[in-house]
Design a protein around this motif. Structure first.
Motif, PDB file in Angstrom:
ATOM      1  N   LEU A   1     -28.701  10.430  43.042  1.00  0.00           N
ATOM      2  CA  LEU A   1     -28.173  11.157  44.193  1.00  0.00           C
ATOM      3  C   LEU A   1     -26.895  10.498  44.671  1.00  0.00           C
ATOM      4  CD1 LEU A   1     -31.512  11.386  46.241  1.00  0.00           C
ATOM      5  CD2 LEU A   1     -30.703  12.947  44.450  1.00  0.00           C
ATOM      6  N   PHE A   2     -25.888  11.312  45.001  1.00  0.00           N
ATOM      7  CA  PHE A   2     -24.628  10.772  45.522  1.00  0.00           C
ATOM      8  C   PHE A   2     -24.118  11.669  46.636  1.00  0.00           C
ATOM      9  CE2 PHE A   2     -20.094  10.047  45.816  1.00  0.00           C
ATOM     10  CZ  PHE A   2     -20.005   8.661  45.700  1.00  0.00           C
ATOM     11  N   ALA A   3     -23.677  11.040  47.726  1.00  0.00           N
ATOM     12  CA  ALA A   3     -23.049  11.772  48.833  1.00  0.00           C
ATOM     13  C   ALA A   3     -21.594  11.350  48.914  1.00  0.00           C
ATOM     14  CB  ALA A   3     -23.765  11.489  50.151  1.00  0.00           C
ATOM     15  N   PHE A   4     -20.681  12.314  48.900  1.00  0.00           N
ATOM     16  CA  PHE A   4     -19.253  12.024  48.974  1.00  0.00           C
ATOM     17  C   PHE A   4     -18.902  11.454  50.347  1.00  0.00           C
ATOM     18  CE2 PHE A   4     -19.586  15.880  46.230  1.00  0.00           C
ATOM     19  CZ  PHE A   4     -19.190  15.308  45.034  1.00  0.00           C
ATOM     20  N   PRO A   5     -18.272  10.287  50.415  1.00  0.00           N
ATOM     21  CA  PRO A   5     -17.823   9.775  51.719  1.00  0.00           C
ATOM     22  C   PRO A   5     -16.894  10.779  52.411  1.00  0.00           C
ATOM     23  CG  PRO A   5     -17.726   8.038  50.072  1.00  0.00           C
ATOM     24  CD  PRO A   5     -18.016   9.315  49.334  1.00  0.00           C
ATOM     25  N   TYR A   6     -17.118  10.979  53.686  1.00  0.00           N
ATOM     26  CA  TYR A   6     -16.389  11.962  54.497  1.00  0.00           C
ATOM     27  C   TYR A   6     -16.627  13.394  54.006  1.00  0.00           C
ATOM     28  CZ  TYR A   6     -13.952   7.631  55.613  1.00  0.00           C
ATOM     29  OH  TYR A   6     -13.656   6.343  55.962  1.00  0.00           O
ATOM     30  N   GLY A   7     -17.506  13.562  53.024  1.00  0.00           N
ATOM     31  CA  GLY A   7     -17.762  14.885  52.472  1.00  0.00           C
ATOM     32  C   GLY A   7     -16.671  15.391  51.555  1.00  0.00           C
ATOM     33  N   ARG A   8     -15.653  14.575  51.263  1.00  0.00           N
ATOM     34  CA  ARG A   8     -14.470  15.048  50.545  1.00  0.00           C
ATOM     35  C   ARG A   8     -14.641  14.897  49.039  1.00  0.00           C
ATOM     36  NH1 ARG A   8     -10.790  11.727  54.762  1.00  0.00           N
ATOM     37  NH2 ARG A   8     -11.190  13.067  56.570  1.00  0.00           N
ATOM     38  N   PHE A   9     -14.307  15.942  48.324  1.00  0.00           N
ATOM     39  CA  PHE A   9     -14.470  15.930  46.871  1.00  0.00           C
ATOM     40  C   PHE A   9     -13.464  16.879  46.234  1.00  0.00           C
ATOM     41  CE2 PHE A   9     -16.983  19.373  48.478  1.00  0.00           C
ATOM     42  CZ  PHE A   9     -16.894  20.379  47.536  1.00  0.00           C
ATOM     43  N   SER A  10     -13.343  16.782  44.942  1.00  0.00           N
ATOM     44  CA  SER A  10     -12.517  17.655  44.131  1.00  0.00           C
ATOM     45  C   SER A  10     -13.185  17.770  42.775  1.00  0.00           C
ATOM     46  CB  SER A  10     -11.103  17.072  43.971  1.00  0.00           C
ATOM     47  OG  SER A  10     -11.170  15.847  43.260  1.00  0.00           O
ATOM     48  N   ARG A  11     -12.628  18.610  41.920  1.00  0.00           N
ATOM     49  CA  ARG A  11     -13.217  18.727  40.587  1.00  0.00           C
ATOM     50  C   ARG A  11     -13.151  17.395  39.841  1.00  0.00           C
ATOM     51  NH1 ARG A  11     -12.614  23.683  36.305  1.00  0.00           N
ATOM     52  NH2 ARG A  11     -14.024  22.832  34.740  1.00  0.00           N
ATOM     53  N   ARG A  12     -12.047  16.660  39.981  1.00  0.00           N
ATOM     54  CA  ARG A  12     -11.933  15.343  39.348  1.00  0.00           C
ATOM     55  C   ARG A  12     -13.043  14.417  39.813  1.00  0.00           C
ATOM     56  NH1 ARG A  12      -9.112  10.091  40.308  1.00  0.00           N
ATOM     57  NH2 ARG A  12      -8.960  10.724  42.492  1.00  0.00           N
ATOM     58  N   VAL A  13     -13.333  14.448  41.099  1.00  0.00           N
ATOM     59  CA  VAL A  13     -14.359  13.565  41.656  1.00  0.00           C
ATOM     60  C   VAL A  13     -15.741  13.977  41.183  1.00  0.00           C
ATOM     61  CG1 VAL A  13     -15.453  12.805  43.798  1.00  0.00           C
ATOM     62  CG2 VAL A  13     -12.961  12.929  43.652  1.00  0.00           C
ATOM     63  N   TRP A  14     -16.056  15.283  41.245  1.00  0.00           N
ATOM     64  CA  TRP A  14     -17.416  15.657  40.846  1.00  0.00           C
ATOM     65  C   TRP A  14     -17.612  15.497  39.337  1.00  0.00           C
ATOM     66  CZ3 TRP A  14     -15.626  21.040  42.424  1.00  0.00           C
ATOM     67  CH2 TRP A  14     -15.557  21.932  41.360  1.00  0.00           C
ATOM     68  N   ASP A  15     -16.568  15.715  38.532  1.00  0.00           N
ATOM     69  CA  ASP A  15     -16.703  15.478  37.091  1.00  0.00           C
ATOM     70  C   ASP A  15     -16.998  14.006  36.813  1.00  0.00           C
ATOM     71  OD1 ASP A  15     -16.349  18.090  36.300  1.00  0.00           O
ATOM     72  OD2 ASP A  15     -14.219  17.868  35.819  1.00  0.00           O
TER      73      ASP A  15
END
Length: 241
Positions: free
Chosen positions: A154-168
């Motif tokens: 399980l992973f939660a993005f800090p500040y909720g911020r993500f992009s396709r690069r990050v989720w890949d």
């Protein structure tokens, strides 16, 4: 299913918008009633599209605050008042003032709390280099797994911020369930992405009640139209490319 996101809980006088009082948290639990589910139940049923309409509620907490252990775990999990929760840990903060230490994290992970990673230093992953992104994802995961003796998926993005690069990168690192606070509802636009309502202390009981009992209405006109037209996923992939 609906996923709620909390941070620190205090007796009185919250220090910031994301810090809630014990009284407010109790009021939220009263609204949830018997709809609360354990992390294990959530993970078993979340792949089923029909599960998004069950009205079940999952509790999640970010940043590894001490109140995860002293209040939520000690007062609610050990007494059976809630069936567990998810706690997302920024590893560099473990043992800092006001944060859980490793012994506490290990204890709650054995008793109904699912531990996830929140990176190392709680940085905006959309702004870091590929090397730093890899470190935030993989080192935090391996450190948690070494301490807990189990897989951390399980992973939660800090500040909720993500992009396709990050989720890949997160998927390549071995995470299977990724959580944000950007989209406001359980299921994101990808099967591995889950949205959460981030609770702040200016959200009154009526707001909470509306979100729990009519979450689709709380998402607004644009979401309803794009979902009805079947283009929500495409629009979101463009937004977060």
């Amino acid at each position: 299913m609906i996923v709620l996101n909390y941070h620190e809980l205090v007796e009185a006088s919250p220090s910031n918008a994301w810090c809630l009082t014990h009284e407010t948290f109790d009021a939220h639990l009263a609204l949830c009633g018997d709809r609360l589910v354990s992390p294990q139940t959530f993970l078993e049923h979340c792949p089923d599209p029909k599960a998004s309409r069950t009205g079940a509620v999952l509790l999640t907490f970010d940043d590894g605050f001490l109140s995860d252990y002293t209040h939520v775990y000690a007062r609610y999990v050990t007494t059976g008042r809630i069936p567990g929760f998810m706690s997302f840990i920024p590893v560099d903060f473990v043992g800092a003032p006001g944060r859980m230490n490793w012994e506490m994290i290990e204890e709650i992970s054995r008793d109904g709390v699912a531990i996830g990673s929140h990176g190392m230093a709680h940085v905006d992953l959309t702004t870091v280099s590929d090397v730093e992104l890899g470190r935030e994802l993989t080192v935090s995961k391996s450190m948690l797994e070494d301490r807990l003796g189990r897989q951390v998926a399980l992973f939660a993005f800090p500040y909720g911020r993500f992009s396709r690069r990050v989720w890949d990168a997160a998927l390549r690192a071995g995470y299977t369930h990724l959580f944000t606070i950007q989209l406001g509802y359980h299921r994101g636009f990808e099967p591995f992405l889950y949205s959460r309502l981030c609770l702040t202390n200016n959200m009154d009981a009526e707001y909470m009640r509306q979100h729990l009992f009519d979450p689709d209405a709380m998402r607004g006109f644009a979401w309803r139209i794009s979902s009805r037209l079947g283009i929500y996923r495409q629009l979101m992939r463009l937004r977060y490319r």
